[in-house]
Every structure is written in structure tokens, then in C-alpha cells.
Design an enzyme around this catalytic site. Structure first.
Site, PDB file in Angstrom:
ATOM      1  N   GLN A 232      23.453  38.000  43.683  1.00 44.42           N
ATOM      2  CA  GLN A 232      24.770  38.371  44.207  1.00 44.42           C
ATOM      3  C   GLN A 232      24.971  37.793  45.614  1.00 44.42           C
ATOM      4  O   GLN A 232      24.098  37.898  46.466  1.00 44.42           O
ATOM      5  CB  GLN A 232      24.885  39.908  44.228  1.00 44.42           C
ATOM      6  CG  GLN A 232      26.281  40.431  44.526  1.00 44.42           C
ATOM      7  CD  GLN A 232      27.306  40.021  43.476  1.00 44.42           C
ATOM      8  OE1 GLN A 232      26.998  39.883  42.305  1.00 44.42           O
ATOM      9  NE2 GLN A 232      28.537  39.812  43.902  1.00 44.42           N
TER      10      GLN A 232
ATOM     11  N   ASP B  90      25.633  31.839  36.709  1.00 38.06           N
ATOM     12  CA  ASP B  90      26.708  31.736  37.707  1.00 38.06           C
ATOM     13  C   ASP B  90      27.234  30.301  37.799  1.00 38.06           C
ATOM     14  O   ASP B  90      28.287  30.061  38.377  1.00 38.06           O
ATOM     15  CB  ASP B  90      26.171  32.143  39.092  1.00 38.06           C
ATOM     16  CG  ASP B  90      26.656  33.525  39.525  1.00 38.06           C
ATOM     17  OD1 ASP B  90      27.701  33.969  39.028  1.00 38.06           O
ATOM     18  OD2 ASP B  90      25.971  34.133  40.379  1.00 38.06           O
TER      19      ASP B  90
ATOM     20  N   LYS C 161      28.746  44.664  36.670  1.00 37.16           N
ATOM     21  CA  LYS C 161      28.069  43.698  35.789  1.00 37.16           C
ATOM     22  C   LYS C 161      27.118  44.441  34.843  1.00 37.16           C
ATOM     23  O   LYS C 161      27.076  44.158  33.648  1.00 37.16           O
ATOM     24  CB  LYS C 161      27.321  42.639  36.627  1.00 37.16           C
ATOM     25  CG  LYS C 161      28.291  41.685  37.311  1.00 37.16           C
ATOM     26  CD  LYS C 161      27.653  40.723  38.313  1.00 37.16           C
ATOM     27  CE  LYS C 161      28.741  39.945  39.054  1.00 37.16           C
ATOM     28  NZ  LYS C 161      28.276  38.920  39.963  1.00 37.16           N
TER      29      LYS C 161
HETATM   30  N1  LIG Z   1      26.536  35.613  42.473  1.00 33.75           N
HETATM   31  C1  LIG Z   1      27.852  35.808  42.630  1.00 33.75           C
HETATM   32  N2  LIG Z   1      28.309  36.365  43.748  1.00 33.75           N
HETATM   33  C2  LIG Z   1      29.649  36.547  43.895  1.00 33.75           C
HETATM   34  C3  LIG Z   1      30.558  36.167  42.868  1.00 33.75           C
HETATM   35  C4  LIG Z   1      30.034  35.551  41.711  1.00 33.75           C
HETATM   36  O1  LIG Z   1      30.765  35.134  40.770  1.00 33.75           O
HETATM   37  N3  LIG Z   1      28.667  35.400  41.621  1.00 33.75           N
HETATM   38  N4  LIG Z   1      31.902  36.447  42.979  1.00 33.75           N
HETATM   39  C5  LIG Z   1      32.356  37.373  43.989  1.00 33.75           C
HETATM   40  C6  LIG Z   1      32.240  38.822  43.639  1.00 33.75           C
HETATM   41  N5  LIG Z   1      32.405  39.187  42.218  1.00 33.75           N
HETATM   42  C7  LIG Z   1      31.388  38.947  41.355  1.00 33.75           C
HETATM   43  O2  LIG Z   1      30.251  38.876  41.687  1.00 33.75           O
HETATM   44  C8  LIG Z   1      33.508  39.992  41.783  1.00 33.75           C
HETATM   45  C9  LIG Z   1      34.584  40.244  42.592  1.00 33.75           C
HETATM   46  C10 LIG Z   1      35.615  41.105  42.162  1.00 33.75           C
HETATM   47  C11 LIG Z   1      35.544  41.711  40.927  1.00 33.75           C
HETATM   48  C12 LIG Z   1      36.559  42.696  40.456  1.00 33.75           C
HETATM   49  O3  LIG Z   1      36.543  43.110  39.325  1.00 33.75           O
HETATM   50  N6  LIG Z   1      37.475  43.122  41.324  1.00 33.75           N
HETATM   51  C13 LIG Z   1      38.397  44.185  40.988  1.00 33.75           C
HETATM   52  C14 LIG Z   1      38.441  45.152  42.161  1.00 33.75           C
HETATM   53  C15 LIG Z   1      37.117  45.885  42.287  1.00 33.75           C
HETATM   54  C16 LIG Z   1      36.910  46.608  43.620  1.00 33.75           C
HETATM   55  O4  LIG Z   1      36.548  45.971  44.626  1.00 33.75           O
HETATM   56  O5  LIG Z   1      37.047  47.829  43.640  1.00 33.75           O
HETATM   57  C17 LIG Z   1      39.762  43.584  40.684  1.00 33.75           C
HETATM   58  O6  LIG Z   1      40.091  42.530  41.250  1.00 33.75           O
HETATM   59  O7  LIG Z   1      40.470  44.185  39.888  1.00 33.75           O
HETATM   60  C18 LIG Z   1      34.482  41.435  40.115  1.00 33.75           C
HETATM   61  C19 LIG Z   1      33.476  40.581  40.528  1.00 33.75           C
HETATM   62  C20 LIG Z   1      31.555  37.180  45.277  1.00 33.75           C
HETATM   63  N7  LIG Z   1      30.151  37.129  45.012  1.00 33.75           N
END
Ligand SMILES: Nc1nc2c(c(=O)[nH]1)N[C@@H](CN(C=O)c1ccc(C(=O)N[C@@H](CCC(=O)O)C(=O)O)cc1)CN2
Length: 297
Positions: free
Chosen positions: A96, A119, A52
């Protein structure tokens, strides 16, 4: 079969946001400022907040990362939130998730000023979303809508089956797919751990959105020919043969399901990167609203 390439689309969105930031600067206005609060040392959460912050740098936003120890009390976190609510320099912030067990997540989400809740988890924003009013839409469902739109996936009158009823993905997704307009106008079934005949329900779906977190749950024989499959499951599976010591695995048996469907999101590189891009979009929206309300310099 078409791959819904979240990595590519998220990069396009970041370029579009960066172009907006240039315009903001040209007008002599303040650039958007996102803050992220992380409590504890969970590896995946640290990766996500790191992404982020990097995404903010890439588009020209200001960012602030607030790291708090895993022993942080609920009162300490609520006091940090009160500080961020009052800070006129911050347009939007996120806490988070998940949080350590000593902290009540609902209390925390309720404490965030809805105007800064990029969020979209505060009940005010959630309620507005359900009532088709302008609000911050949670980043992951927002990202899925954006993917469906950019790949011109028809959702009208389709049967969408959402698997998983989490507040972050499944529940808002089920509301958004049933809303008027496009992407939306879908007939939605929200399934969860108590759903009877779940396999039969999934087999009737034109669009399947799986947000379960169970690696390889969705098999080819469970989906209809030419279905649209969106994989929200991102599970880290230990794998010593990789540099990081783990692999990212989705809910969908991609190799076999992809042979049968019309559209599919990969993992990694599908919905995950879209989550980050849409958080930026919400932050830009927050800045624009604050600018319009004359709240910020
Ligand atoms: N406050 C928040 N907490 C959480 C959220 C949210 O939207 N707000 N969502 C998820 C986690 N998340 C963002 O926070 C998130 C999850 C996955 C990815 C991502 O880019 N994944 C990659 C792989 C990355 C890796 O783990 O190495 C992919 O899928 O290509 C971004 C954001 C829970 N918590």
C-alpha cells in the site's frame, strides 16, 4: 447527463468474479490469494487495505494482510517482499502506498516479482502496458477504462486531457487512452503543475480525467459542454459534523460541472470502488496465469 456509477459497476464486477471463483472451486483448483502489505497507521491507507481484504472475502478469494509498524526499515520491508515473492500460496500482492519517508518506494516496487505485481507498478508491467503487451494494468486506470467501456463512452479520436502525472494514475492513464482499440484511440494531453495555459487546454477536452488531489479544482466554466469528466481526486476534508470527522471531496465541483457534461463520475462512489474491483480482477488473472504455468497446485 449520465452518472458513471462506480459503486454499481464495481459490485457487478465482484459478482462476475465471485461466479468465476465458484467455477475454480468446482474444478478443484486453488482459489486466488491476494496479500496486502501496509506499513504504518495512515488512516486512509488502513481504510483502503481493509476494503481490499473485505472485497476478497466477498468474492471468495483468500487474503493475507501484513501490517508492519511505521518504523519499519527498507531492509525489513524488502525482506517481507522476498518472502511473498517466494510464497507459492500467494498469487499476487500489493504494498500500500504511500510508504513512510525512510523507505525508497522505487526500490520496493522493483523488488516485487512482476508475475505477482497485481498493482501493475513494476517497470516490467508498466513497459508491457506501454507496448500493448499483456500485463497487469494499474487498478485505478484499469477501472476507468472499464467504466468507459461499460457505459459505452466513445473515446475514438476524442481529445482526452489527463490532469496529474502520478505513476499510479495520470501517467498510465495517458498511455492507455492513447493505445489502439477501445477504450483508447484518443488524442491525449498529459498536464501537470508546470503546464502553461492549463485552463485553455482543459476547455478543449472531450474527456477530462482529473487526478490532482485538489478539492473542487475543476469548475463548470473550465469544461466544454457535453464533456466526459472522470474525477480521480479523493481528498479527506475535516468535517466535525460527520460521524467519521471528515468528508470525501473530489477534484471536481460536481454540483455545477454535472449540469454541463454528458457523463461524470461521483466522489465518493466513482473511481475509488473501481480500483478495488480491478485489483481483484488482476488477482484472478494472476491465479489463472499461475495455474496455466503449472506453478501452483
Ligand atoms: N498499492 C497501492 N496504493 C495505492 C493505490 C493503489 O492502487 N495501489 N491507490 C490509492 C488508494 N486506493 C487503493 O489502494 C484506493 C483509494 C480510494 C478507494 C475508494 O474506494 N474510495 C472511496 C472512498 C473511501 C473513503 O476514503 O472513505 C470512494 O471513492 O468512493 C479505494 C482504493 C493510493 N494508494
Amino acid at each position: 447527463m449520465e452518472i458513471l456509477d462506480g459503486k454499481k459497476v464495481s459490485n457487478d464486477i465482484k459478482d462476475e468474479i465471485a461466479a468465476e471463483v465458484k467455477k475454480i472451486k468446482k474444478r478443484g483448483e486453488k482459489v486466488p490469494h491476494l496479500a496486502a502489505v501496509i506499513v504504518g497507521n495512515d488512516g486512509a491507507s488502513l481504510t483502503y487495505v481493509g476494503s481490499k481484504v473485505r472485497a476478497c472475502e466477498r468474492v471468495g478469494f483468500e487474503s493475507t494482510l501484513v501490517k508492519m509498524p511505521s518504523t519499519t526499515s527498507e531492509i525489513e520491508l524488502l525482506s517481507k517482499i522476498a518472502e511473498l515473492n517466494e510464497d507459492d500460496n500467494i498469487d499476487g500482492f500489493i504494498v500500500q502506498l504511500p510508504l513512510p519517508p525512510q523507505i525508497n518506494t522505487q526500490k520496493v516496487l522493483l523488488a516485487i516479482d512482476p508475475d505477482k505485481d497485481v498493482d501493475g507498478f513494476h517497470p516490467t508491467n508498466f513497459g508491457k502496458m506501454a507496448l500493448d503487451m499483456s500485463s497487469f494494468i494499474p487498478a485505478t486506470p484499469f477501472g476507468i477504462l472499464e467504466l468507459l467501456e461499460r457505459y459505452e463512452v466513445d473515446t475514438k479520436g476524442k481529445h482526452t486531457v489527463v490532469i496529474g502525472r502520478s505513476h499510479i494514475v495520470g501517467r498510465p492513464m495517458s498511455i492507455l487512452m492513447g493505445r489502439r482499440g477501445w477504450p483508447g484511440n484518443s488524442t491525449v494531453t498529459l498536464t501537470h503543475s508546470h503546464t502553461k495555459n492549463i485552463t485553455q487546454i482543459i476547455s478543449q477536452a472531450d474527456i477530462v480525467i482529473s487526478a490532482l488531489g485538489v478539492p473542487n479544482f475543476l469548475k463548470a466554466e473550465m469544461v466544454k459542454d457535453d464533456a466526459v469528466v472522470i474525477d480521480v481526486g479523493i481528498t479527506r476534508v475535516p468535517d466535525e459534523s460527520t460521524e467519521k470527522g471528515y468528508r470525501i471531496v473530489g477534484d471536481v465541483d460536481y454540483e455545477n460541472v454535472s449540469k454541463k457534461v454528458s457523463h461524470i463520475t461521483p466522489v465518493p462512489g466513482g473511481v475509488g470502488p473501481m480500483t478495488i474491483a480491478m485489483l481483484l480482477k488482476n488477482t484472478l488473472l494472476a491465479r489463472e496465469r499461475h495455474e496455466a504455468n503449472g506453478k501452483k497446485k
